[in-house]
Design an enzyme around this catalytic site. Structure first.
Site, short mmCIF file in Angstrom:
data_model
loop_
_atom_site.label_atom_id
_atom_site.label_comp_id
_atom_site.label_asym_id
_atom_site.label_seq_id
_atom_site.Cartn_x
_atom_site.Cartn_y
_atom_site.Cartn_z
N ASP A 199 0.85 -1.20 0.00
CA ASP A 199 0.00 0.00 0.00
C ASP A 199 0.89 1.25 0.00
O ASP A 199 2.02 1.21 0.49
CB ASP A 199 -0.84 0.07 1.28
CG ASP A 199 -1.69 -1.16 1.47
OD1 ASP A 199 -2.07 -1.78 0.46
OD2 ASP A 199 -1.96 -1.50 2.64
N1 URA Z 1 -0.79 -5.96 4.08
C1 URA Z 1 -1.30 -4.72 4.11
O1 URA Z 1 -2.29 -4.47 4.77
N2 URA Z 1 -0.68 -3.77 3.38
C2 URA Z 1 0.42 -3.98 2.66
O2 URA Z 1 0.94 -3.06 2.04
C3 URA Z 1 0.95 -5.28 2.63
C4 URA Z 1 0.33 -6.25 3.35
#
Ligand code: URA
Length: 266
Positions: free
Chosen positions: A127
């Site tokens: 993310d």
């Molecule tokens: N899990 C998440 O919630 N975000 C990420 O970026 C990777 C794994």
């Protein structure tokens, strides 16, 4: 690896006799040696015959086949490189950088943090708010395997969360949490500090760690990925990248050498 399993699409199809053999038993050693520039195939055969090539520490004989992704091949004691033309970068992604090649909103991208040539793509995604380790490569086959759920490569995250998770909460995270797209698979969870959880998962569902923590009542305040399969690096500064070493590429390839869910080859 690229020759034995396509990066995408059907696994079946017509193959030549030699390729069919390669698929089942690996590639001829002289072919692998020639491809990485040790010499012509004839020269490489002579090197094998002279006992100058070892595979996994043992002197190879003519006719030997190998899996070039996992075998340790040495010429006069010096390891040969991995497949030519392929690059594998490890980036420590800072928060605020998006995991795409191009962002319509003009935000900085992970691809903009590594060399432009040869063109590479992120392996999976983090993310925008998530920090930590991300692989980028032009190795399509490795990307396919690392991101395909059936290979189940472990990813480790450290999450700073709201509140202080109890042992019961950790057990819930380990055993599986009900999310809107189904329950999560068993995971490893450990408390590093009262509000800091280390979570190791082998699925790659969208925002999985954030959703798991939210579901057990401890929303994530900060999330950092600290390991991808065998790859970790505590000294890589945020925003910095480095090339994987040959050993790291081999270790990654070994981690996805077999698909545990694939039917046996006929
Ligand atoms: N899990 C998440 O919630 N975000 C990420 O970026 C990777 C794994």
């Amino acid at each position: 690896m690229a020759e034995s399993v396509p990066a995408s699409g059907p696994r079946s199809g017509q193959v030549s006799g030699e390729d069919a053999g390669d698929r089942h038993e690996g590639e001829r050693l002289q072919k692998v040696l020639a491809r990485v520039g040790v010499g012509s195939r004839r020269t490489c055969e002579d090197l094998i015959a002279a006992g100058r090539i070892t595979v996994d520490g043992q002197v190879a004989v003519l006719g030997r086949r190998v899996d070039p992704e996992t075998a340790l091949i040495e010429v006069d004691g010096a390891p040969i490189g991995v497949r030519p033309g392929l690059v594998h970068y490890l980036l420590n992604k800072p928060a605020g950088v998006v995991t795409t090649a191009d962002d319509p909103q003009g935000r900085p991208t992970v691809v903009g943090l590594v060399p432009a040539e040869p063109r590479v793509f992120p392996v999976g995604r983090l993310d925008a708010d998530t920090e930590g380790l991300l692989l980028l490569t032009n190795d399509g086959e490795l990307t396919h395997r690392l991101t395909h759920p059936s290979y189940g490569v472990e990813k480790e995250y450290v999450a700073e969360v709201r509140g202080a998770p109890t042992r019961a909460v950790l057990r819930q995270l380990r055993e599986g949490v009900e999310l809107e797209d189904g329950p999560t698979a068993p995971a490893r969870a450990a408390l590093l500090d009262p509000s800091v959880v280390r979570l190791t998962i082998h699925e790659g569902r969208n925002r999985q760690v954030r959703r798991m923590c939210e579901a057990v009542g401890h929303p994530v305040l900060r999330l950092v990925r600290t390991r991808i399969g065998p790859i970790a690096d505590r000294s890589l500064a945020p925003g910095s990248w480095r090339s994987l070493t040959t050993d790291e590429v081999r270790a990654l390839a070994a981690a996805v050498a077999t698909d545990p869910t694939a039917p046996p080859v006929a």
